[in-house]
Design a protein around this motif. Sequence first.
Motif, PDB file in Angstrom:
ATOM      1  N   GLN A  60       1.732  -4.099   0.298  1.00 38.26           N
ATOM      2  CA  GLN A  60       0.803  -5.080   0.444  1.00 38.26           C
ATOM      3  C   GLN A  60       0.256  -4.780   2.049  1.00 38.26           C
ATOM      4  O   GLN A  60      -0.848  -5.297   2.360  1.00 38.26           O
ATOM      5  N   SER A  61       1.184  -4.683   2.820  1.00 39.31           N
ATOM      6  CA  SER A  61       0.816  -4.470   4.245  1.00 39.31           C
ATOM      7  C   SER A  61       1.728  -3.437   4.902  1.00 39.31           C
ATOM      8  O   SER A  61       2.651  -2.832   4.250  1.00 39.31           O
ATOM      9  N   GLU A  62       1.690  -3.313   6.232  1.00 41.49           N
ATOM     10  CA  GLU A  62       2.498  -2.213   7.162  1.00 41.49           C
ATOM     11  C   GLU A  62       4.141  -2.457   6.600  1.00 41.49           C
ATOM     12  O   GLU A  62       4.875  -1.483   6.291  1.00 41.49           O
ATOM     13  N   ASN A  63       4.760  -3.649   6.538  1.00 46.74           N
ATOM     14  CA  ASN A  63       5.946  -3.736   6.502  1.00 46.74           C
ATOM     15  C   ASN A  63       6.309  -4.571   5.285  1.00 46.74           C
ATOM     16  O   ASN A  63       7.305  -5.239   5.103  1.00 46.74           O
ATOM     17  N   LEU A  64       5.236  -4.787   4.172  1.00 44.14           N
ATOM     18  CA  LEU A  64       5.465  -5.698   2.828  1.00 44.14           C
ATOM     19  C   LEU A  64       5.119  -4.989   1.809  1.00 44.14           C
ATOM     20  O   LEU A  64       4.318  -4.301   1.673  1.00 44.14           O
ATOM     21  N   ILE A  65       6.283  -4.782   0.738  1.00 42.86           N
ATOM     22  CA  ILE A  65       6.036  -4.348  -0.371  1.00 42.86           C
ATOM     23  C   ILE A  65       6.208  -5.275  -1.554  1.00 42.86           C
ATOM     24  O   ILE A  65       7.178  -6.179  -1.594  1.00 42.86           O
ATOM     25  N   TYR A  66       5.347  -5.213  -2.425  1.00 39.30           N
ATOM     26  CA  TYR A  66       5.367  -6.264  -3.613  1.00 39.30           C
ATOM     27  C   TYR A  66       6.066  -5.414  -4.817  1.00 39.30           C
ATOM     28  O   TYR A  66       5.517  -4.218  -4.938  1.00 39.30           O
ATOM     29  N   ILE A  67       6.740  -6.003  -5.471  1.00 41.46           N
ATOM     30  CA  ILE A  67       7.409  -5.473  -6.621  1.00 41.46           C
ATOM     31  C   ILE A  67       6.708  -6.173  -7.763  1.00 41.46           C
ATOM     32  O   ILE A  67       6.658  -7.071  -7.748  1.00 41.46           O
ATOM     33  N   ARG A  68       5.860  -5.254  -8.712  1.00 39.75           N
ATOM     34  CA  ARG A  68       5.129  -5.959  -9.661  1.00 39.75           C
ATOM     35  C   ARG A  68       5.393  -5.339 -10.969  1.00 39.75           C
ATOM     36  O   ARG A  68       5.854  -4.153 -11.133  1.00 39.75           O
ATOM     37  N   THR A  69       5.612  -6.272 -12.161  1.00 41.22           N
ATOM     38  CA  THR A  69       5.455  -5.518 -13.453  1.00 41.22           C
ATOM     39  C   THR A  69       4.107  -5.086 -13.889  1.00 41.22           C
ATOM     40  O   THR A  69       3.132  -5.750 -13.487  1.00 41.22           O
ATOM     41  N   LEU A  70       4.152  -4.224 -14.853  1.00 38.43           N
ATOM     42  CA  LEU A  70       3.154  -3.605 -15.350  1.00 38.43           C
ATOM     43  C   LEU A  70       2.995  -3.793 -16.949  1.00 38.43           C
ATOM     44  O   LEU A  70       3.911  -3.594 -17.613  1.00 38.43           O
ATOM     45  N   SER A  71       1.751  -4.392 -17.304  1.00 40.24           N
ATOM     46  CA  SER A  71       1.570  -4.481 -18.659  1.00 40.24           C
ATOM     47  C   SER A  71       1.401  -2.896 -19.458  1.00 40.24           C
ATOM     48  O   SER A  71       1.310  -2.221 -18.662  1.00 40.24           O
ATOM     49  N   PRO A  72       1.367  -3.161 -20.566  1.00 37.72           N
ATOM     50  CA  PRO A  72       1.139  -1.671 -21.275  1.00 37.72           C
ATOM     51  C   PRO A  72      -0.102  -1.132 -20.755  1.00 37.72           C
ATOM     52  O   PRO A  72      -0.050   0.168 -20.670  1.00 37.72           O
ATOM     53  N   GLU A  73      -1.181  -1.800 -20.605  1.00 38.63           N
ATOM     54  CA  GLU A  73      -2.490  -1.129 -20.101  1.00 38.63           C
ATOM     55  C   GLU A  73      -2.271  -0.767 -18.607  1.00 38.63           C
ATOM     56  O   GLU A  73      -2.464   0.268 -18.340  1.00 38.63           O
ATOM     57  N   GLY A  74      -1.500  -1.694 -17.943  1.00 38.23           N
ATOM     58  CA  GLY A  74      -1.093  -1.285 -16.448  1.00 38.23           C
ATOM     59  C   GLY A  74      -0.241  -0.073 -16.215  1.00 38.23           C
ATOM     60  O   GLY A  74      -0.696   0.845 -15.355  1.00 38.23           O
ATOM     61  N   ILE A  75       0.513   0.253 -17.285  1.00 32.59           N
ATOM     62  CA  ILE A  75       1.324   1.397 -17.218  1.00 32.59           C
ATOM     63  C   ILE A  75       0.533   2.739 -17.311  1.00 32.59           C
ATOM     64  O   ILE A  75       0.704   3.698 -16.572  1.00 32.59           O
ATOM     65  N   ALA A  76      -0.355   2.533 -18.331  1.00 32.53           N
ATOM     66  CA  ALA A  76      -1.429   3.577 -18.615  1.00 32.53           C
ATOM     67  C   ALA A  76      -2.254   4.065 -17.387  1.00 32.53           C
ATOM     68  O   ALA A  76      -2.593   5.006 -17.204  1.00 32.53           O
ATOM     69  N   ASN A  77      -2.583   2.879 -16.549  1.00 35.32           N
ATOM     70  CA  ASN A  77      -3.692   3.126 -15.683  1.00 35.32           C
ATOM     71  C   ASN A  77      -3.175   3.146 -13.995  1.00 35.32           C
ATOM     72  O   ASN A  77      -3.951   3.478 -13.374  1.00 35.32           O
ATOM     73  N   TYR A  78      -1.961   2.773 -14.060  1.00 38.40           N
ATOM     74  CA  TYR A  78      -1.633   2.551 -12.646  1.00 38.40           C
ATOM     75  C   TYR A  78      -1.331   4.180 -12.091  1.00 38.40           C
ATOM     76  O   TYR A  78      -0.504   4.851 -12.685  1.00 38.40           O
TER      77      TYR A  78
END
Length: 81
Positions: free
Chosen positions: A35-53
């Motif tokens: 997200q920024s220099e020292n910030l990481i977001y952990i996000r879950t991916l939908s089935p569509e997100g899995i295919a496109n990420y």
Amino acid sequence: MFEYNGTLPLPVKAGDNIEVVDDIKRGSVICFHRQSENLIYIRTLSPEGIANYPGPKFIVDAGSTPGTLKLDLLQEEANQS
């Protein structure tokens, strides 16, 4: 916090703050989003997100100790390394 023995390094560096922004359950597929220099977001991916990420994706399992997540590299990612 994490147990991981994959071939690709986790996209996290020393000093990063990690924030979980979605519900994570056993079997969820997640990604690390800087997200920024020292910030990481952990996000879950939908089935569509899995295919496109485009980045590495990880499957969540319970770690060996309470409060620990075991991360396994999604198989398609492992095949590309």
